[in-house]
Design an enzyme around this catalytic site. Structure first.
Site, PDB file in Angstrom:
ATOM      1  CE1 TYR A  67       5.579   8.191   1.458  1.00 26.11           C
ATOM      2  CE2 TYR A  67       4.543   6.622   2.939  1.00 26.11           C
ATOM      3  CZ  TYR A  67       5.302   7.757   2.741  1.00 26.11           C
ATOM      4  OH  TYR A  67       5.784   8.448   3.829  1.00 26.11           O
ATOM      5  N   PRO A 213      14.003   6.318  10.807  1.00 24.18           N
ATOM      6  CG  PRO A 213      12.585   4.692  11.728  1.00 24.18           C
ATOM      7  CD  PRO A 213      12.754   5.577  10.530  1.00 24.18           C
ATOM      8  CG  LEU A 214      15.603   1.567  10.973  1.00 22.81           C
ATOM      9  CD1 LEU A 214      15.380   0.364  10.071  1.00 22.81           C
ATOM     10  CD2 LEU A 214      15.662   1.142  12.422  1.00 22.81           C
ATOM     11  N   GLY A 217      24.608   5.665  10.875  1.00 20.82           N
ATOM     12  CA  GLY A 217      25.875   6.204  10.384  1.00 20.82           C
ATOM     13  C   GLY A 217      27.102   5.645  11.079  1.00 20.82           C
TER      14      GLY A 217
END
Length: 284
Positions: A67, A213-214, A217
């Site tokens: 990252y 996790p969010l 859709g």
């Protein structure tokens, strides 16, 4: 927003049986620049997010050498060192970064070893609590990758070992070399192809750390299940998505990430959202 909810409301899970963490953690990928490359647009806000996460009871922070690369680990040390008692920093190895948005697995033993030494130095740790293989490199024999991680564990450089984006067969092969305490696969309300892996982890007492996790859709569209449940609770779709994950299995440790304090507080607020059985089924 009413009273600020803390991560301890999400319950506790003992990683590897001996490292208790609150189940709602923080993913430190988005505190870097665009394309997960270079420094963040707002350095002060990135530090503030990390400090606020800990204030809100988050004691599992998930990062990776890749990252930035390096940037996320360096920011964590800058913001939080000397670390508070009980904070678990999970990091990852085995991924090269050719450029912004580009990722290339590299599981060569010397590369994994170099990655471990670098993470220890950047995070200012004597030992990494949870070290995860970012991806199994298809170009390197699995036993060389697993064997190197087992060696690093025997040398006391890492405490526990986890895997990422793996199937059940791969987990079982890795377990011949070391206890696998966590699996980090992409999983959310919308994408559930890893259900069999989650079920396996639940049976075996292995933490399942869903990344991304969010994602909700179409379910969040007006009239959709997520929108409806959110309205009923005065919550946001993201909070409903996290509450569903927490309810899905006791081994699930969601790690939503963000670069903004306000968004962090909203995510952690999901720890206080209790879905009814009927709501859980409807979302499922």
């Amino acid at each position: 927003m009413g009273m600020i909810v803390g991560a301890e409301r999400s319950g506790t899970f003992a990683l590897g049986g001996d490292l208790p963490v609150h189940r709602l953690g923080f993913g430190a990928m988005r505190i870097t620049g665009a394309g997960i490359w270079g420094p963040p647009a707002d350095h002060r806000e990135a530090l503030a997010v990390l400090r606020r996460a800990v204030e809100l009871g988050v004691n599992l922070i998930d990062t990776a050498e890749a990252y930035g690369p390096y940037v996320s680990e360096e920011l964590i040390a800058e913001a939080l060192y000397p670390y508070p008692e009980g904070l678990v920093i999970a990091t990852k190895c085995g991924m090269d970064r050719p450029g912004p948005g580009a990722w290339k697995p590299n599981g060569r033993p010397e590369r994994l070893r170099e990655g471990c030494e670098g993470s220890l130095r950047r995070l200012r740790l004597e030992r990494i609590d949870l070290y995860q293989l970012h991806r199994i490199d298809p170009a390197v024999p699995e036993e060389e990758q697993f064997g190197t991680l087992a060696e690093l564990q025997r040398e006391g450089k890492i405490r526990h070992i986890g895997l990422s984006e793996v199937n059940v067969e791969q987990i079982e092969r890795a377990r011949r070399y070391f206890p696998v305490v966590s699996v980090q696969n992409r999983y959310n309300l919308e994408q559930r192809e890893w259900d069999p892996v989650l079920d396996y982890c639940e049976r075996e007492g292995i933490a399942f750390i869903p990344w991304n996790p969010l994602e909700v859709g179409k379910l969040a569209e007006a009239g959709g299940a997520v929108a409806e449940v959110a309205a009923r609770h005065g919550a946001t779709p993201a909070q409903v998505a996290l509450a569903w994950l927490l309810r899905r299995s006791r081994v699930v440790l969601p790690i939503p990430g963000t670069s903004r304090v306000s968004h962090l507080e909203e995510n952690v607020g999901a720890a206080g959202l209790e879905l009814s059985e009927e709501e859980f089924e409807r979302l499922s």
